[in-house]
Enzyme design. Structure first.
Site, mmCIF file in Angstrom:
data_model
loop_
_atom_site.group_PDB
_atom_site.id
_atom_site.type_symbol
_atom_site.label_atom_id
_atom_site.label_comp_id
_atom_site.label_asym_id
_atom_site.label_seq_id
_atom_site.Cartn_x
_atom_site.Cartn_y
_atom_site.Cartn_z
ATOM 1 N N CYS A 151 0.820 -1.215 0.000
ATOM 2 C CA CYS A 151 0.000 0.000 0.000
ATOM 3 C C CYS A 151 0.853 1.264 0.000
ATOM 4 O O CYS A 151 0.570 2.204 -0.734
ATOM 5 C CB CYS A 151 -0.925 0.010 1.212
ATOM 6 S SG CYS A 151 -2.049 -1.393 1.250
ATOM 7 N N HIS A 152 1.877 1.293 0.844
ATOM 8 C CA HIS A 152 2.704 2.495 0.948
ATOM 9 C C HIS A 152 4.198 2.201 0.919
ATOM 10 O O HIS A 152 5.009 3.090 1.124
ATOM 11 C CB HIS A 152 2.343 3.278 2.214
ATOM 12 C CG HIS A 152 0.913 3.700 2.213
ATOM 13 N ND1 HIS A 152 -0.052 3.009 2.892
ATOM 14 C CD2 HIS A 152 0.292 4.710 1.564
ATOM 15 C CE1 HIS A 152 -1.222 3.587 2.687
ATOM 16 N NE2 HIS A 152 -1.048 4.614 1.884
ATOM 17 N N GLY A 153 4.569 0.948 0.729
ATOM 18 C CA GLY A 153 5.966 0.609 0.515
ATOM 19 C C GLY A 153 6.809 0.368 1.748
ATOM 20 O O GLY A 153 8.021 0.557 1.690
#
Length: 187
Positions: A151-153
């Site tokens: 989702c955000h790394g």
């Protein structure tokens, strides 16, 4: 009347006592539904702790289960994964705290403080919720061979410690205990 005089109970005394007792019982009966509704639901109590048989998990295998409405990762790590986690200096970690509910709050995030303990270093048990925004990371993925939150790394290593990305903390290690060599109780 003097202090030595005794008073014979009358019918009126009996009625006062009986009325007071009936009122107390009535108040208790009225209040009980309100008190009873504050107890946890049976399904909540059932999730308070869970026992898991880990016999089938060979080194390199993982299991995801649901506990208290959250995914929990149980991983039987390979010797290579354990060595990779041990080789990481604490100074390189984004979050130097173990976040292990089985240890003091200020325990360092060493591999030993994240794993199941002496003699069970291969076992890693963590709540599978990314500490950034609550997503569920993918296992055996990312730059460090642990977990990756697409989702955000955020990248976690083989000990569940955040190494890269926006996540501020390591994955939480819940309270758990091995009740036998093949069964673990979480919660």
């Amino acid at each position: 009347m003097s202090a030595t005089d005794t008073h014979e109970p009358t019918r009126r005394d009996f009625l006062y006592i009986a009325t007071g007792m009936a009122g107390a019982v009535g108040a208790g009966a009225f209040a009980w539904p309100f008190i009873d509704q504050m107890r946890p639901d049976a399904s909540t109590l059932a999730l308070a702790s869970v026992e898991v048989d880990v016999t089938q998990l060979q080194p390199g295998m993982s299991l995801t289960l649901k506990w208290r409405g959250k995914p929990v990762f149980i991983r039987n790590r390979t010797p290579e994964e354990i060595e990779a986690a041990k080789a990481v200096p604490i100074a390189e970690l984004k979050d130097p705290v173990a976040r292990n509910n089985n240890l003091p709050a200020d325990a360092p995030a060493t591999d030993a403080d994240r794993a199941a303990g002496e003699g069970k270093e291969n076992w890693l048990i963590m709540v599978g919720v990314c500490t950034h925004l609550g997503c569920v990371p993918l296992g055996q993925a990312g730059d460090f061979g642990g977990w990756f939150c697409p989702c955000h790394g955020s990248h976690y290593d083989t000990a569940g410690r955040v190494r890269k990305g926006p996540a501020p903390e390591n994955l939480l290690v819940p309270t758990f205990a091995f009740v036998s060599d093949t069964k673990v109780r979480i919660g």
